[in-house]
Each structure stands twice: as structure tokens, then as C-alpha cells.
Design a protein around this motif. Sequence first.
Motif, PDB file in Angstrom:
ATOM      1  N   ARG A 128       0.827  -1.210   0.000  1.00  0.00           N
ATOM      2  CA  ARG A 128       0.000   0.000   0.000  1.00  0.00           C
ATOM      3  C   ARG A 128       0.864   1.265   0.000  1.00  0.00           C
ATOM      4  O   ARG A 128       0.571   2.234  -0.700  1.00  0.00           O
ATOM      5  N   GLU A 171       2.539   1.614  -3.575  1.00  0.00           N
ATOM      6  CA  GLU A 171       1.584   2.020  -4.604  1.00  0.00           C
ATOM      7  C   GLU A 171       1.117   3.460  -4.414  1.00  0.00           C
ATOM      8  O   GLU A 171       0.729   4.118  -5.385  1.00  0.00           O
ATOM      9  N   ALA A 172       1.188   3.948  -3.170  1.00  0.00           N
ATOM     10  CA  ALA A 172       0.813   5.339  -2.901  1.00  0.00           C
ATOM     11  C   ALA A 172       1.983   6.293  -3.079  1.00  0.00           C
ATOM     12  O   ALA A 172       1.833   7.507  -2.904  1.00  0.00           O
ATOM     13  N   ARG A 178       4.640   6.392  -1.203  1.00  0.00           N
ATOM     14  CA  ARG A 178       5.116   6.814   0.108  1.00  0.00           C
ATOM     15  C   ARG A 178       6.232   5.894   0.578  1.00  0.00           C
ATOM     16  O   ARG A 178       6.364   4.756   0.131  1.00  0.00           O
TER      17      ARG A 178
END
Length: 402
Positions: free
Chosen positions: A376, A379-380, A382
Motif C-alpha cells: 500500500r 503504490e501510494a 510513500r
Amino acid sequence: MGHIVVVGAGQAGASLVAKLRKDGFDGELTLIGAEPVPPYQRPPLSKGYLLGEMALERLYLRPESFYAEQGVTLRLGQEVTAIDPAERTVTLGDEMLRYDDLVLTTGSEPRRLPAAIGGDLDGVFVVRSLADVDAMAAHVTEGKRALIVGGGYIGLEAAAVAAKRGVQVTLVEMADRILQRVAAPETSDYFRALHGGHGVDIREGVGLERLLGETQLNGAVLSDGSALEVDFVVVGVGIAPATALAETAGLEIDNGIKVDGLGRTSDPHIWAAGDCTSFPHRGRRLRLESVPNAIDQAECVAGNLLGAGKDYVPKPWFWSDQYDVKLQIAGLNTGYDRIVTRQGDGPTVSFWYYRGDDLLAVDAMNDPRAYMIGKRLIEAGRSADPAVVGDPAADLKALLKP
């Protein structure tokens, strides 16, 4: 809306025709596969299917009846031998099939050993197709002796299945360590220890010089001069994009069939998706060999065939099952300069790849929480505080807070 022909009835081809129908394409749709069976999953071939834990029908991506119900003409056991881009035709035996748009989802092909060193002897196998694994299955029995050539994921998965079936396994890897091309030393160390604990003899920095036998394999000579008596060999030295058909049609090739962000080749009426393609990504060209990429890119191409005009943006993830360990990988580790280890209980551990302060990828062994959080974040766009990652008492979920 014309006739769309899809060549290659694997994961990408099956995903593409399903997506076209779901999104409203009501023209003629033909899916052509060289194998005599409906589109099926490949990853379980070297795992559950070879172990006898998965029936053939469970391999199929969809029941064969699905294609007829969706108005997809399924041409199985037929090989396209030529494409004529000017006439917009493909050749199958004595038949010529016209198309308005053509999609190549030809996948990849296993690299094989040269015949000069015994690669064509009986008892030498690759792991790619259902036929490959069916041919191998009778040999993977207790008391047999196997040589696995190649210490990548395919070789290690084959070694795990063979060892679980009571086969005496030797694995050779020419590079300094197993998984050298795809993973950090920490991941290599983990799987070396795992296989050693199951009796697999891993020899790194050692290649295969030649196989022995007249027509039937009976032994092997390694690059360090040692000789082995072996009953069968599994070759896991990588795959190559299946580009021969595209090349003879005059399409541009660049580590695969070269496509633009939409999935279009150098011919405006020919598209491609999956293992066989290389596509633009962050200023370079990328080719991904994975089920998720095959599905996602094929679905993106399906949308673009219908006018979506959307560039493909990959979200890379991979997995491997070996013994009772599930490895899950998120991201791409290219260019990493630091590894942060997060140790869990027992065999649970994850390795986090960084370039400077940027999180690139995560290898998670039996740690789905670390994998999902890392995925997550990546994919963001970050990163993750290395101090939190490396502290087993810290709550990883805190990393997801804005």
C-alpha cells in the motif's frame, strides 16, 4: 465493431477477452491458443498440481463453457504461423483469418539447455506448460535423484516439490548465490537455509558442464569437475519473451514486443500484453514476468481497444510458495542501496528495500501484514520510517497514517 483476434490463450489472453466482453465489446472475438486445453493458471503447475494436490479442472481460469457463453471463438491446439499486417490477416495452417485489431499475448518461453551438452536427452525437463509438468510428474517420486539447474524461483519451487516427494535433490547455481538476479543476499540466505533444512544440496558458484547418457539421461558433470548420478533434470534458467511471431511480422522488438503506454505496437492495429511485452515506465522500458502484470496490462489494453486512451501503470507484486513458506513481494527492488530487516516469530521475516530514504520493495516471508502494508505504501508513492520497520515491537499500521 469489427473482429478482434487474440493470439495466445494464457492469463493475459483470457483476461483480455473477458474484459472486452464485460466492457461492452459486441464485435467478433477470437482467442487462439497453441495448447489443446482452455486457458489455465501456470503458477500451480510447479506447486500444487505437481504435488497432486490440485486437479486439472481447478487449473482452468474459467470453465470452457464460459467462452461460448460470452461469444468468444476459442481456437485451441492451433498455432499462428504468420501475420500479414498489410492485409490484416493471421495464418493458422491452411487458413487465413482476417482481423480489424490483433492482440499478441504470446507470453514467454523457457530457456533450454543446448543439445551439445545433453539438453535433448530423455529425462530433461522445463517447467512452463501443462505438458511439461505432466511429462515430469512420473519421475518426481520417492528415491529418485534430481538435478535442478538454476537457483531462481522456478528452480527453488521445483526443488521444494521434489524434496517433499522424497526425491534426493541437488541444485546448482552458476552465480555466487541463489536468487542473485532478483533478491537481496538476506532473501537468498533465508531460502538457502530453508532448503538445506529439507535436505536439498545447494551448490552456488557451480554450473553444469554437461549431461551424460546416450538417449536417456543418467548423470551430470558439473563445472567444478564433480560428477552426479541423476534420474532427471529440471532446467530453471529463466524465460524469454515469445517474440518470434512479432519479429517476422516486422514489429519493433526491445526486450520483448515494444509497446507504447497504451499497449500498441509499432503497427497501429496490433497490440500486445503480458510477459511478451516491454513498455515505458519511469523513463525506461520495463518487462514484467508475473500473473498480476499479465492481467492488469491485458485489461488496460482491452480498455484502450475500446477507446479509453489510458496508459498502463504497473503495480508490481509477485509470490512464491516453497514448503510451508509463502514469499510475497511488493514493488521492484532495482537500484536499492539498503536493506532493513523486520524479524517476526519463527520463520516470519520481511526485508525492506530502500534507495536512500525511498522505499522500493518488500520481500515478506509468512508475513502477509508486512507485505500488505508495504504494498500500500509503495503504490501510494510513500516511504516508511526505517526505524519503525526495523523495530519488531512497533506497529506497522502506523506507517499508513497520513
